[in-house]
Motif scaffolding. Structure first.
Motif, PDB file in Angstrom:
ATOM      1  N   VAL A   1       0.791  -1.204   0.019  1.00  0.00           N
ATOM      2  CA  VAL A   1      -0.166  -0.009   0.053  1.00  0.00           C
ATOM      3  C   VAL A   1       0.871   1.246   0.005  1.00  0.00           C
ATOM      4  CG1 VAL A   1      -1.639   1.331   1.364  1.00  0.00           C
ATOM      5  CG2 VAL A   1      -1.884  -1.056   1.009  1.00  0.00           C
ATOM      6  N   ALA A   2       1.835   1.125   0.969  1.00  0.00           N
ATOM      7  CA  ALA A   2       2.789   2.350   0.794  1.00  0.00           C
ATOM      8  C   ALA A   2       3.511   2.709  -0.348  1.00  0.00           C
ATOM      9  CB  ALA A   2       3.789   2.318   2.125  1.00  0.00           C
ATOM     10  N   ASP A   3       4.069   1.555  -0.993  1.00  0.00           N
ATOM     11  CA  ASP A   3       4.751   1.673  -2.529  1.00  0.00           C
ATOM     12  C   ASP A   3       3.772   2.288  -3.263  1.00  0.00           C
ATOM     13  OD1 ASP A   3       6.848   1.284  -4.052  1.00  0.00           O
ATOM     14  OD2 ASP A   3       5.859  -0.480  -4.887  1.00  0.00           O
ATOM     15  N   ALA A   4       2.319   1.601  -3.541  1.00  0.00           N
ATOM     16  CA  ALA A   4       1.315   2.331  -4.510  1.00  0.00           C
ATOM     17  C   ALA A   4       1.031   3.627  -4.142  1.00  0.00           C
ATOM     18  CB  ALA A   4       0.362   1.220  -4.337  1.00  0.00           C
TER      19      ALA A   4
ATOM     20  N   ALA B   1       0.322   8.120 -17.377  1.00  0.00           N
ATOM     21  CA  ALA B   1       1.418   7.566 -16.170  1.00  0.00           C
ATOM     22  C   ALA B   1       0.504   7.796 -14.836  1.00  0.00           C
ATOM     23  CB  ALA B   1       2.704   8.206 -16.048  1.00  0.00           C
ATOM     24  N   ARG B   2       0.182   8.902 -14.541  1.00  0.00           N
ATOM     25  CA  ARG B   2      -0.745   9.114 -13.227  1.00  0.00           C
ATOM     26  C   ARG B   2      -1.920   8.240 -13.126  1.00  0.00           C
ATOM     27  NH1 ARG B   2      -1.947  13.542  -9.993  1.00  0.00           N
ATOM     28  NH2 ARG B   2      -2.835  13.044  -8.020  1.00  0.00           N
ATOM     29  N   GLU B   3      -2.614   8.052 -14.446  1.00  0.00           N
ATOM     30  CA  GLU B   3      -3.818   7.547 -14.269  1.00  0.00           C
ATOM     31  C   GLU B   3      -3.405   6.000 -14.045  1.00  0.00           C
ATOM     32  OE1 GLU B   3      -6.021   8.099 -17.927  1.00  0.00           O
ATOM     33  OE2 GLU B   3      -6.370  10.127 -17.225  1.00  0.00           O
ATOM     34  N   ARG B   4      -2.215   5.308 -14.386  1.00  0.00           N
ATOM     35  CA  ARG B   4      -2.007   4.124 -14.317  1.00  0.00           C
ATOM     36  C   ARG B   4      -1.696   3.981 -12.659  1.00  0.00           C
ATOM     37  NH1 ARG B   4       0.514   4.364 -19.176  1.00  0.00           N
ATOM     38  NH2 ARG B   4       2.557   5.057 -18.301  1.00  0.00           N
ATOM     39  N   ALA B   5      -0.971   4.714 -12.360  1.00  0.00           N
ATOM     40  CA  ALA B   5      -0.418   4.750 -10.942  1.00  0.00           C
ATOM     41  C   ALA B   5      -1.648   4.781  -9.981  1.00  0.00           C
ATOM     42  CB  ALA B   5       0.559   5.816 -10.427  1.00  0.00           C
ATOM     43  N   GLU B   6      -2.613   5.718 -10.191  1.00  0.00           N
ATOM     44  CA  GLU B   6      -3.679   6.010  -9.339  1.00  0.00           C
ATOM     45  C   GLU B   6      -4.475   4.772  -9.431  1.00  0.00           C
ATOM     46  OE1 GLU B   6      -4.330   8.183  -7.010  1.00  0.00           O
ATOM     47  OE2 GLU B   6      -2.975   9.864  -7.548  1.00  0.00           O
TER      48      GLU B   6
ATOM     49  N   GLY C   1      -3.481   1.594  -9.967  1.00  0.00           N
ATOM     50  CA  GLY C   1      -2.456   0.770  -9.257  1.00  0.00           C
ATOM     51  C   GLY C   1      -2.769   0.977  -7.814  1.00  0.00           C
ATOM     52  N   LEU C   2      -2.899   2.173  -7.211  1.00  0.00           N
ATOM     53  CA  LEU C   2      -3.234   2.190  -5.947  1.00  0.00           C
ATOM     54  C   LEU C   2      -4.433   1.616  -5.599  1.00  0.00           C
ATOM     55  CD1 LEU C   2      -2.613   3.283  -2.810  1.00  0.00           C
ATOM     56  CD2 LEU C   2      -3.484   5.678  -3.874  1.00  0.00           C
ATOM     57  N   THR C   3      -5.560   1.958  -6.297  1.00  0.00           N
ATOM     58  CA  THR C   3      -6.747   1.507  -6.031  1.00  0.00           C
ATOM     59  C   THR C   3      -6.893   0.003  -5.953  1.00  0.00           C
ATOM     60  OG1 THR C   3      -7.734   3.335  -7.257  1.00  0.00           O
ATOM     61  CG2 THR C   3      -9.248   1.363  -6.833  1.00  0.00           C
ATOM     62  N   ALA C   4      -6.262  -0.746  -6.790  1.00  0.00           N
ATOM     63  CA  ALA C   4      -6.107  -2.092  -6.799  1.00  0.00           C
ATOM     64  C   ALA C   4      -5.470  -2.657  -5.631  1.00  0.00           C
ATOM     65  CB  ALA C   4      -5.455  -2.706  -8.161  1.00  0.00           C
ATOM     66  N   THR C   5      -4.351  -1.850  -5.254  1.00  0.00           N
ATOM     67  CA  THR C   5      -3.800  -2.428  -4.088  1.00  0.00           C
ATOM     68  C   THR C   5      -4.603  -2.295  -2.984  1.00  0.00           C
ATOM     69  OG1 THR C   5      -1.650  -1.898  -5.067  1.00  0.00           O
ATOM     70  CG2 THR C   5      -1.566  -2.283  -2.749  1.00  0.00           C
TER      71      THR C   5
ATOM     72  N   LEU D   1      -9.825   6.036 -14.751  1.00  0.00           N
ATOM     73  CA  LEU D   1      -8.719   5.311 -14.179  1.00  0.00           C
ATOM     74  C   LEU D   1      -9.717   4.544 -12.940  1.00  0.00           C
ATOM     75  CD1 LEU D   1      -8.975   6.950 -10.757  1.00  0.00           C
ATOM     76  CD2 LEU D   1      -7.716   8.436 -12.069  1.00  0.00           C
ATOM     77  N   ASP D   2      -9.398   3.544 -12.614  1.00  0.00           N
ATOM     78  CA  ASP D   2      -9.980   2.693 -11.486  1.00  0.00           C
ATOM     79  C   ASP D   2     -10.105   3.379  -9.983  1.00  0.00           C
ATOM     80  OD1 ASP D   2     -11.203   0.664 -10.141  1.00  0.00           O
ATOM     81  OD2 ASP D   2      -9.504  -0.824 -10.330  1.00  0.00           O
TER      82      ASP D   2
END
Length: 195
Positions: A70-73, A98-103, A105-109, A182-183
């Protein structure tokens, strides 16, 4: 019809056309400002969500592996480029891939760590319940901010597709705004009236 009457009629038509063009350009400008403001608000809510995720990871409520993930994401989402300059928001290009993928990814994590309703209820009832509730509230506000932003973009696109806006180039040189995809679906256990 005399020459003066024809000139007067042409002048009246020109005045009406100029008035309509001015009103149309003002409307497009207002919509562009609305898109920029909603993008800045969305960015602020996403930063708040990432901060709440870092706080959850540091609280000790999650198992160590989930805390690290979670912290990494959350740090990846924060480092992907929040809007810090007003000029960046005026680009109308969404948040960028890039930002949309990272956000996302945070949602999925976060969903992976909090999806089980009994685990989320246990976290909410435990000593870290305030941190989990703050994350849920920040996540919900980010979801709403994205919806408002995408609606502002859709409204602007509809107006910019009107024939007279295109014919008279009333949007000027402003780029066509893009939605933010984004998700950001909340786990059922963190929905305001869910879990």
């Amino acid at each position: 019809m005399s020459w003066s009457e024809t000139a007067l009629a042409a002048l009246a038509v020109l005045a009406v056309a100029l008035l309509l063009a001015w009103r149309g350009a003002s409307r497009v400008d207002r919509l562009h400002r609305k898109v920029a403001a909603s993008r800045i608000a969305l960015d602020a809510q996403l930063v708040r969500r990432a901060s709440a995720a870092v706080e959850l990871a540091a609280s000790g409520a999650l198992d160590p592996a989930s805390s690290v993930l979670v912290a990494d994401a959350a740090y990846a989402a924060s480092d992907a480029g929040p809007v810090t300059e007003p000029a960046a928001a005026l680009k109308m290009d969404g948040l960028g891939p890039a930002r949309e993928r990272a956000e996302s990814g945070l949602t999925a994590t976060l969903r992976e760590a909090l999806e089980a309703p009994e685990a989320a209820q246990e976290l909410l009832a435990g000593p870290s319940g305030e941190v989990v509730a703050a994350l849920g509230a920040a996540w919900y506000r980010a979801t709403l901010a994205r919806r408002f932003h995408n609606e502002a973009v859709a409204q602007t696109r509809r107006v910019r597709r009107l024939w007279y806006v295109r014919l008279f180039h009333l949007a000027g040189r402003a780029p066509m705004p893009r939605t933010v995809e984004l998700d950001d679906v909340l786990p059922h256990s963190l929905e305001p009236h869910g879990g």
